[in-house]
Design an enzyme around this catalytic site. Structure first.
Site, PDB file in Angstrom:
ATOM      1  N   SER A  69      -0.232  -5.006  -7.365  1.00  0.00           N
ATOM      2  CA  SER A  69       1.103  -4.893  -6.785  1.00  0.00           C
ATOM      3  C   SER A  69       1.472  -6.158  -6.010  1.00  0.00           C
ATOM      4  O   SER A  69       2.603  -6.652  -6.094  1.00  0.00           O
ATOM      5  CB  SER A  69       1.174  -3.666  -5.867  1.00  0.00           C
ATOM      6  OG  SER A  69       2.463  -3.519  -5.311  1.00  0.00           O
ATOM      7  N   TYR A  81      -2.477   6.806  -0.508  1.00  0.00           N
ATOM      8  CA  TYR A  81      -1.339   6.731  -1.414  1.00  0.00           C
ATOM      9  C   TYR A  81      -1.528   7.686  -2.590  1.00  0.00           C
ATOM     10  O   TYR A  81      -0.596   8.409  -2.986  1.00  0.00           O
ATOM     11  CB  TYR A  81      -1.208   5.294  -1.911  1.00  0.00           C
ATOM     12  CG  TYR A  81      -0.072   5.027  -2.864  1.00  0.00           C
ATOM     13  CD1 TYR A  81       1.187   4.663  -2.387  1.00  0.00           C
ATOM     14  CD2 TYR A  81      -0.257   5.097  -4.246  1.00  0.00           C
ATOM     15  CE1 TYR A  81       2.235   4.397  -3.260  1.00  0.00           C
ATOM     16  CE2 TYR A  81       0.776   4.835  -5.120  1.00  0.00           C
ATOM     17  CZ  TYR A  81       2.021   4.485  -4.627  1.00  0.00           C
ATOM     18  OH  TYR A  81       3.047   4.223  -5.492  1.00  0.00           O
ATOM     19  N   LYS A  83       6.599  -0.249 -10.133  1.00  0.00           N
ATOM     20  CA  LYS A  83       6.164   0.963 -10.824  1.00  0.00           C
ATOM     21  C   LYS A  83       5.696   2.049  -9.865  1.00  0.00           C
ATOM     22  O   LYS A  83       6.031   3.212 -10.007  1.00  0.00           O
ATOM     23  CB  LYS A  83       5.029   0.635 -11.800  1.00  0.00           C
ATOM     24  CG  LYS A  83       5.442  -0.127 -13.039  1.00  0.00           C
ATOM     25  CD  LYS A  83       4.238  -0.282 -13.973  1.00  0.00           C
ATOM     26  CE  LYS A  83       4.618  -0.973 -15.270  1.00  0.00           C
ATOM     27  NZ  LYS A  83       3.444  -1.087 -16.173  1.00  0.00           N
ATOM     28  N   SER A 120       0.812  -1.223   0.000  1.00  0.00           N
ATOM     29  CA  SER A 120       0.000   0.000   0.000  1.00  0.00           C
ATOM     30  C   SER A 120       0.845   1.272   0.000  1.00  0.00           C
ATOM     31  O   SER A 120       0.315   2.364   0.220  1.00  0.00           O
ATOM     32  CB  SER A 120      -0.933   0.006   1.221  1.00  0.00           C
ATOM     33  OG  SER A 120      -1.869  -1.039   1.156  1.00  0.00           O
ATOM     34  N   GLY A 121       2.134   1.147  -0.202  1.00  0.00           N
ATOM     35  CA  GLY A 121       3.009   2.310  -0.160  1.00  0.00           C
ATOM     36  C   GLY A 121       3.872   2.356   1.078  1.00  0.00           C
ATOM     37  O   GLY A 121       4.452   3.392   1.408  1.00  0.00           O
ATOM     38  N   HIS A 139       1.583  -4.290   9.989  1.00  0.00           N
ATOM     39  CA  HIS A 139       0.437  -4.527   9.108  1.00  0.00           C
ATOM     40  C   HIS A 139      -0.794  -4.950   9.924  1.00  0.00           C
ATOM     41  O   HIS A 139      -1.838  -5.243   9.347  1.00  0.00           O
ATOM     42  CB  HIS A 139       0.757  -5.639   8.101  1.00  0.00           C
ATOM     43  CG  HIS A 139       1.711  -5.237   7.008  1.00  0.00           C
ATOM     44  ND1 HIS A 139       1.674  -4.011   6.389  1.00  0.00           N
ATOM     45  CD2 HIS A 139       2.718  -5.942   6.408  1.00  0.00           C
ATOM     46  CE1 HIS A 139       2.611  -3.956   5.461  1.00  0.00           C
ATOM     47  NE2 HIS A 139       3.267  -5.104   5.454  1.00  0.00           N
ATOM     48  N   ARG A 180      -4.324   2.372   0.047  1.00  0.00           N
ATOM     49  CA  ARG A 180      -4.235   2.520  -1.399  1.00  0.00           C
ATOM     50  C   ARG A 180      -5.445   1.874  -2.048  1.00  0.00           C
ATOM     51  O   ARG A 180      -6.042   0.944  -1.482  1.00  0.00           O
ATOM     52  CB  ARG A 180      -2.940   1.841  -1.876  1.00  0.00           C
ATOM     53  CG  ARG A 180      -2.570   2.051  -3.322  1.00  0.00           C
ATOM     54  CD  ARG A 180      -1.273   1.308  -3.620  1.00  0.00           C
ATOM     55  NE  ARG A 180      -0.788   1.569  -4.976  1.00  0.00           N
ATOM     56  CZ  ARG A 180       0.270   0.969  -5.515  1.00  0.00           C
ATOM     57  NH1 ARG A 180       0.953   0.080  -4.795  1.00  0.00           N
ATOM     58  NH2 ARG A 180       0.653   1.252  -6.760  1.00  0.00           N
TER      59      ARG A 180
END
Length: 326
Positions: free
Chosen positions: A165, A219, A291, A73-74, A135, A157
């Site tokens: 991802s 995000y 990415k 999630s970033g 988490h 996110r």
């Protein structure tokens, strides 16, 4: 918890207060190969003993800063940013530890690193403020965190991008993994540390009740306005930027240093592995940098999957005030 086809052969259950006091006697539910339903969230069987030890032993300090998120999630990006904001008077862009250490080594996970290495870790030598990450859902955090004045920064996110991802991350270890199967797992609420909607709502609701304790960050918003959100984040964690720093471009310097492209191209993140005890021998550092784009899900998810996920997320988040752009 609503169940769909993937989990039709499993019944949902949660642990009682008595079972929580006696980890050795817990009745847990397994979904092959390793996920366990514990306190209403899905946890890796290898991590569960660490989670229980964390809940039992961790004593929060009011100065602590804790980064919370679901996987993919970033988290890596946020760790780099917060480490740089907190330590900007100690290090410059030319000698920052980010040049020699991965963000996950600088801000370790409670459940996957600290309590995996030692049942009762020694934090006495950690500088203040202590920086941690997790988490774990808000409801299952240790009581000492909930009752202290420590600050929690939560990043979330769009779940469609999270699925893609996570899929790209998993196929490094299990090449046959299909993104459609992973999406179905999410639709069933069986994603790691999820259901997703319970995870985000837990921190979202706390951020509304205690905005001085929980900072809720998307995000996509961070990508859209890195400078503005970094300023707000710095104020929240107690390290605001001065007017002089703003004039000198310190915020922009940190943003560039911690950009995905820059972190990805640092030599330290091109080679070597991060040690996650009890999980595997190690995970390649470069696997945490792909990415980082917003909306990449359109290249990988078919319309029926998107429709299913969109419908479920809208239903689960209805009335909360929390939305995600699809």
């Amino acid at each position: 918890m609503e169940q769909h086809s993937l989990s039709s052969s499993f019944s949902s259950s949660s642990l009682t207060a008595d079972e929580e006091k006696k980890p050795e006697s817990k009745q847990v539910q397994l979904i092959p190969p390793t996920k366990i339903l514990y306190q209403d969230f899905w946890c890796s069987g290898r991590l569960l003993p660490n989670v229980i030890s964390f809940q039992k032993h961790f004593q929060a300090l009011d100065q602590d800063i804790i980064l919370a998120s679901q996987p993919k999630s970033g988290t890596t990006w946020l760790k780099a940013l917060i480490f740089s904001v907190v330590n900007r008077t100690r290090f410059t862009v030319s000698n920052t530890p980010l040049l020699t250490s991965n963000p996950h080594e600088l801000i370790p996970f409670f459940e996957a690193q600290l309590y995996a290495e030692d049942e009762i870790p020694d934090f006495s030598t950690m500088p203040s403020p202590r920086l941690f990450s997790t988490h774990i859902p808000y409801a299952s955090l240790p009581e000492s965190i909930k009752h202290s004045e420590c600050r929690i920064v939560y990043i979330c996110r769009n779940p469609l991008d999270v699925i893609v991802s996570f899929w790209k991350f998993l196929i490094q270890f299990a090449p046959s993994t299909k993104v459609e199967d992973l999406a179905e797992t999410w639709c069933n609420g069986e994603d790691g540390f999820g259901p997703f909607w319970n995870h985000v709502l837990g921190y979202w609701n706390e951020s509304l009740k205690k905005p001085n304790r929980v900072f809720f960050l998307k995000y996509e918003d961070l990508k859209d306005d890195i400078v503005g959100n970094l300023k707000k984040l710095a104020v929240f964690i107690g390290f605001p930027f001065s007017m002089e720093e703003e004039r000198q471009g310190v915020i922009e310097d940190i943003s560039k240093l911690c950009s995905l492209n820059n972190l990805k191209n640092l030599e330290v993140n091109k080679n070597g592995k991060i040690n996650f005890p009890k999980i595997r021998a190690g995970i390649e550092k470069k696997s945490y940098f792909r990415k980082g784009e917003v909306g990449d899900w359109v290249n990988h998810l078919n319309p029926s999957v998107v429709e299913c996920l969109d419908r479920i997320i809208q239903e689960k988040l209805s009335g909360s005030g929390l939305t995600f752009k699809v």
